[in-house]
Scaffold this motif. Structure first.
Motif, PDB file in Angstrom:
ATOM      1  N   ALA A 132       0.888  -1.302   0.012  1.00 21.53           N
ATOM      2  CA  ALA A 132       0.105  -0.128   0.012  1.00 21.53           C
ATOM      3  C   ALA A 132       0.773   1.284   0.056  1.00 21.53           C
ATOM      4  N   ARG A 133       1.859   1.192   0.785  1.00 16.27           N
ATOM      5  CA  ARG A 133       2.882   2.378   0.706  1.00 16.27           C
ATOM      6  C   ARG A 133       3.390   2.328  -0.415  1.00 16.27           C
ATOM      7  N   GLY A 134       3.795   1.492  -1.044  1.00 13.42           N
ATOM      8  CA  GLY A 134       4.382   1.644  -2.650  1.00 13.42           C
ATOM      9  C   GLY A 134       3.495   2.097  -3.621  1.00 13.42           C
ATOM     10  N   LEU A 135       2.404   1.658  -3.350  1.00 14.77           N
ATOM     11  CA  LEU A 135       1.247   2.085  -4.467  1.00 14.77           C
ATOM     12  C   LEU A 135       0.831   3.522  -4.256  1.00 14.77           C
ATOM     13  N   GLU A 136       0.754   4.137  -3.171  1.00 14.08           N
ATOM     14  CA  GLU A 136       0.329   5.349  -2.828  1.00 14.08           C
ATOM     15  C   GLU A 136       1.753   6.129  -3.539  1.00 14.08           C
ATOM     16  N   GLN A 137       2.703   6.015  -2.980  1.00 13.30           N
ATOM     17  CA  GLN A 137       3.890   6.631  -3.874  1.00 13.30           C
ATOM     18  C   GLN A 137       4.118   6.585  -5.095  1.00 13.30           C
ATOM     19  N   ARG A 138       3.697   5.778  -5.794  1.00 12.46           N
ATOM     20  CA  ARG A 138       3.745   5.465  -7.164  1.00 12.46           C
ATOM     21  C   ARG A 138       2.777   6.204  -7.639  1.00 12.46           C
ATOM     22  N   VAL A 139       1.569   6.250  -7.282  1.00 12.76           N
ATOM     23  CA  VAL A 139       0.404   6.932  -8.001  1.00 12.76           C
ATOM     24  C   VAL A 139       0.665   8.375  -7.758  1.00 12.76           C
ATOM     25  N   LYS A 140       1.082   8.838  -6.517  1.00 11.85           N
ATOM     26  CA  LYS A 140       1.526  10.165  -6.202  1.00 11.85           C
ATOM     27  C   LYS A 140       2.561  10.816  -7.291  1.00 11.85           C
ATOM     28  N   ALA A 141       3.449   9.898  -7.671  1.00 11.56           N
ATOM     29  CA  ALA A 141       4.540  10.355  -8.498  1.00 11.56           C
ATOM     30  C   ALA A 141       3.882  10.455  -9.997  1.00 11.56           C
ATOM     31  N   LEU A 142       3.083   9.552 -10.466  1.00 13.70           N
ATOM     32  CA  LEU A 142       2.112   9.565 -11.827  1.00 13.70           C
ATOM     33  C   LEU A 142       1.490  10.837 -11.714  1.00 13.70           C
ATOM     34  N   ASN A 143       0.819  11.512 -10.861  1.00 13.58           N
ATOM     35  CA  ASN A 143       0.098  12.627 -10.809  1.00 13.58           C
ATOM     36  C   ASN A 143       0.796  13.841 -11.124  1.00 13.58           C
ATOM     37  N   LEU A 144       1.862  13.923 -10.162  1.00 13.91           N
ATOM     38  CA  LEU A 144       2.914  14.646 -10.208  1.00 13.91           C
ATOM     39  C   LEU A 144       3.606  15.133 -11.548  1.00 13.91           C
ATOM     40  N   PHE A 145       3.690  13.904 -12.093  1.00 12.66           N
ATOM     41  CA  PHE A 145       4.513  13.797 -13.571  1.00 12.66           C
ATOM     42  C   PHE A 145       3.445  14.424 -14.470  1.00 12.66           C
ATOM     43  N   LEU A 146       2.440  14.016 -14.641  1.00 16.42           N
ATOM     44  CA  LEU A 146       1.192  14.512 -15.297  1.00 16.42           C
ATOM     45  C   LEU A 146       1.053  15.897 -15.251  1.00 16.42           C
ATOM     46  N   CYS A 147       0.779  16.499 -14.077  1.00 17.04           N
ATOM     47  CA  CYS A 147       0.769  17.857 -13.851  1.00 17.04           C
ATOM     48  C   CYS A 147       2.012  18.584 -14.317  1.00 17.04           C
ATOM     49  N   ASP A 148       2.918  18.165 -14.281  1.00 21.22           N
ATOM     50  CA  ASP A 148       4.385  18.580 -14.836  1.00 21.22           C
ATOM     51  C   ASP A 148       4.232  18.719 -16.156  1.00 21.22           C
ATOM     52  N   ILE A 149       4.176  17.639 -17.097  1.00 25.67           N
ATOM     53  CA  ILE A 149       4.389  17.654 -18.332  1.00 25.67           C
ATOM     54  C   ILE A 149       3.464  18.556 -19.102  1.00 25.67           C
ATOM     55  N   TYR A 150       2.125  18.657 -18.564  1.00 27.19           N
ATOM     56  CA  TYR A 150       1.316  19.535 -19.163  1.00 27.19           C
ATOM     57  C   TYR A 150       1.415  21.005 -18.764  1.00 27.19           C
ATOM     58  N   ALA A 151       2.215  21.364 -17.810  1.00 24.53           N
ATOM     59  CA  ALA A 151       2.520  22.720 -17.497  1.00 24.53           C
ATOM     60  C   ALA A 151       3.941  23.199 -17.689  1.00 24.53           C
TER      61      ALA A 151
END
Lengths: 490, 319
Positions: free
Chosen positions: A91-110
């Motif tokens: 669960a800790r690994g999943l939370e970390q991974r999905v957080k990073a995916l969302n940060l990545f998406l916000c970043d590349i579209y900005a």
């Protein structure tokens, strides 16, 4: 190995029987149950489950194979059990991974900081078909692009879980997680009572909470949430109805919605009603014929403009697919380090990109040992499982790779863990994977303990996809012994 | 409620009602065709022809049937109306369409209601039967009636009394009114009063069959406690407030359901006016006046007005 006639496969990690031949702690009660229960009774229960699934209409559609278009996904009556410590780390690994995916998406579209820092190759992102230039500069409500993510995991050892694939667009299967649990309660209440199993029933309410939390801030009304489905012919239609029903929201098709002055409305018997959040189960290219595929009858003309105007939230946001592309997958550990400054808790499977000269050579020389996939493929279609393929199949596949190397990636054939499964010959080991569902709203991440366990029912098969003869199992995450029943019963 | 959901519920109920009415009509035709010399009095020598042809007409299937068939034989008509997948109005197609509509609005139905519909469909597609011998048809028709009754019972006893329920019931009564009127129209010639003449054996068979198709042979005697006469039967089937398949009873329901929706939404529309008008015309009609006007003319007029009500319901709510 005790009284159990169950025999794991050599060289594969088995969920029930450890390498030393002893039954693992989490499986003690399941093992006893399998030994003590009459196989005829198990068979009777399995049939009962089949009839129930068919009557309730829990079916999926298989395209282009003729025969009955509506089938049930085979349900295996032996649960897959995950102990509390294993789950806590996952669960800790999943939370970390999905957080990073969302940060990545916000970043590349900005600002595209990760590209400017040279961590990920620009072309890989900007020339990716799942990258939508229409989303540039878009700031999603709550900073979330992928609200519902399904992370496909496999296990190869005691503490070795690998992420096989991220699903950041429209992951499906959560209704099976919930229905399989219902079915187990109906069929085997005693077995369930012998365990402390973390509940999953609250998933729809968690989902609704997540969707409401990202409603546009422009509106001070109580937000109206809807589920947008392509309709009854979609293979996941049952799931769409199920989720809408359990959340108590409308299940709409494109034709039920319209956009006026950049606001989205649905057609009701009382006249137009404003819509704030759309849980969209339609692929990006079809959501708005004015912007994407002009022939789409599934979408809503003007939806993209309404989104960009901040008057509606789409979950998941269009363009999220660029984060789950198989060629971007390689870089998720880099994202985690870049955005969060942490080491990735979950491991990636080593991946060879056929577009790179060195990798290309390695893949072509070792086709017999690798699993080769199309970068844009899904559902287990169009892949080559090296060890299970013939020379001719390998040669044919090699020609396809040669023609468009960029379109393929390869991974070593993992020895996927096996789990006891009730098949015609009795209880036998079959390979499984796990898809937990990760929800991200304005207030952070939540994960219902468990997920969908898919099982390859054919002996020796590593392909778990439902379109390829896979089945499902109920997934039990045990709650830590300190909390729960004993304390409450004092 | 979504307009599409309302439309699906409305049509779901119409198709189930249509399947039930087809089963009733086939039932009556099968019985009548077995009666000795049943059709001789009409001057038609081939009794089968007469009976099966009239089922096609009553169910609005004559045009479709004769486009692909020459003779309305028992076997052909039964196949066309009960099982034919290419006929969108066959019992099989009606149940399939109803189930597809239900599948599209599962969330608006209770699990009980959906599962019973789905089971009906699963049983239906499991029957690989292509024809019915005498004696076998009855079993099939009984099954259809049982499943459709289960549907309406399930709707009445489990559905939330919200909008969805009203649209579902509207579909039932609009379809039933149409179907009842068509059955009467096909048979209107046997209902024309011949002074106070109490019918002979042939009339008696025909009248009984007609009452049966409305599930009303016993209730007629309960209500009238008198011999069968054409006038009484026509009055019972057209004007009775108590007989749940009479035209007046159907319109009372349609009118009541629409008024309920009008109160709920705070708008009165053309469909409300039309339904109210049609209902009061029936409510205060006398059977003698209808005969004077011409029974056939009255019934065709009614069918047209009922269709207008349905069209206006679509305009007001379903699109």
């Amino acid at each position: 190995m005790g009284a159990s006639p169950y025999q794991p496969i050599n060289g594969c990690f088995d969920e029930m029987v450890g390498r030393d031949g002893a039954v693992r702690d989490a499986y003690q009660a399941v093992d006893r149950w399998l030994v003590e229960t009459d196989p005829a009774l198990l068979e009777q229960r399995r049939r009962e489950a089949e009839v129930l699934f068919m009557r309730i209409g829990i079916t999926f559609a298989v395209y282009g194979e003729g025969g009955d278009p509506e089938r049930i996904i085979p349900f295996d009556i032996v649960p897959r059990v995950i102990d509390a410590t294993e789950w806590e780390r996952l669960a800790r690994g999943l939370e970390q991974r999905v957080k990073a995916l969302n940060l990545f998406l916000c970043d590349i579209y900005a600002d595209r900081e990760i590209l400017r820092a040279g961590v990920i190759d620009e072309a890989l992102v900007l020339r990716n078909p799942a990258y939508l230039p229409e989303m540039n500069g878009f700031r999603p409500s709550g900073g979330v692009f992928t609200h519902i993510a399904g992370i496909d995991m496999v296990r190869v050892g005691d503490d070795e879980f690998y992420v096989l694939e991220d699903n950041a667009r429209t992951p499906s299967g959560v209704s099976y997680m919930l229905e399989d649990r219902e079915m187990m309660m109906r069929l085997f209440p005693d077995l369930m009572a012998a365990h402390d199993i973390a509940p999953v029933e609250h998933y729809p309410s968690e989902l609704l909470g997540t969707l409401r939390s990202v409603a546009p801030k422009t509106s001070d009304r109580d937000p109206t949430v809807v589920v947008l489905t392509p309709g009854i012919y979609n293979s996941a239609y049952y799931e769409h109805t199920y989720l809408a029903d359990r959340m108590g929201v409308e299940l709409v098709e494109g034709q039920d919605l319209f956009v006026e002055e950049n606001r989205v409305y649905m057609r009701t018997t009382r006249g137009p009603e404003r819509v704030d959040v759309i849980y969209k189960r339609i692929d990006d290219p079809f959501i708005d014929p004015l912007v994407f595929n002009p022939n789409s009858a599934l979408g809503v003309p003007g939806l993209m403009t309404a989104l960009r105007a901040g008057n509606v939230t789409l979950a998941n946001a269009p363009g999220a697919g660029v984060a789950d592309d198989k060629s971007v997958y390689v870089h998720v550990p880099d994202m985690i380090k870049f955005y969060l400054g942490e080491e990735s808790i979950l491991k990636n499977v080593p991946t060879y990109r056929c577009g790179e000269a060195d990798d290309y050579k390695y893949v072509m020389d070792n086709l017999g040992e690798l699993v080769v996939k199309e970068v844009r493929g899904s559902g287990g279609y169009g892949m080559l499982v090296g060890p299970h393929s013939t020379k001719t199949e390998q040669e044919e596949y090699a020609e396809r790779i040669m023609a468009t190397p960029d379109e393929f990636i390869a991974q070593p054939t993992l020895a996927l863990s096996t789990s006891p499964t009730f098949v015609d010959s009795g209880v036998a080991p079959r390979h499984v994977d796990l898809r937990p569902f990760v929800l991200t709203g304005a207030n952070g991440v939540s994960i219902v303990p468990g997920g969908l366990t898919r099982v390859a029912l054919r002996e020796g098969s590593l392909v778990v996809n439902s379109s390829q003869g896979g089945g499902t199992k109920d997934t039990w995450v045990l709650v830590p012994p300190t909390g729960g029943k004993e304390a409450a019963s004092c | 409620m979504l307009s599409r959901t309302a439309a699906n519920l409305y049509w779901l109920a119409r198709y189930m009602e249509r399947a039930e009415n087809l089963a009733r009509m086939l039932d009556v035709a099968e019985r009548t065709s077995l009666m000795p010399g049943g059709a001789l009095a009409d001057g038609v020598s081939d009794s089968d022809y007469n009976e099966w042809h009239s089922v096609l007409t009553a169910s609005g299937n004559a045009t479709g049937f004769f486009a692909s068939h020459d003779e309305p034989t028992r076997e052909q008509v039964i196949h066309y109306l009960a099982l034919d997948k290419s006929n969108p109005s066959s019992i099989r197609s009606c149940i399939e369409t109803a189930r597809n509509n239900a599948r599209a609005v599962r969330t608006a139905l209770t699990a009980d209601l959906w599962e019973s519909l789905n089971q009906t469909w699963l049983d239906l597609i499991a029957t690989k039967r292509e024809e019915f011998r005498r004696g076998e048809l009855q079993t099939f028709l009984d099954w259809v009636k049982e499943r459709t009754l289960l549907f309406s019972g399930g709707a009445t006893s489990t559905l939330l009394r919200g909008e969805g329920y009203r649209f579902l019931r509207l579909g039932t009564f609009v379809e039933r009114a149409d179907s009842s009127a068509r059955i009467l129209d096909v048979k209107y010639h046997i209902l024309l009063p011949d002074d106070q003449h109490v019918g002979g054996a042939v009339d008696y068979y025909q009248w009984t069959a007609l009452l049966r198709s409305f599930s009303a042979s016993r209730s007629f005697y309960h209500s009238y406690r008198s011999a069968l006469t054409a006038g009484n039967i026509a009055e019972f089937m057209i004007l009775s407030q108590e007989m749940p398949r009479s035209l007046t009873a159907c319109l009372a329901e349609t009118h009541g359901l629409l008024e309920h929706l009008a109160d709920l939404h705070g708008r009165h529309l053309e469909c409300h006016r039309l339904a109210g008008q049609l209902y009061s015309k029936l409510r205060y009609a006398r059977i003698d006046d209808i005969f004077e006007q011409g029974l056939h003319e009255f019934l065709t007029g009614f069918i047209a007005q009922n269709t207008r009500v349905s069209d206006e319901i679509a305009v007001a709510y379903l699109s």
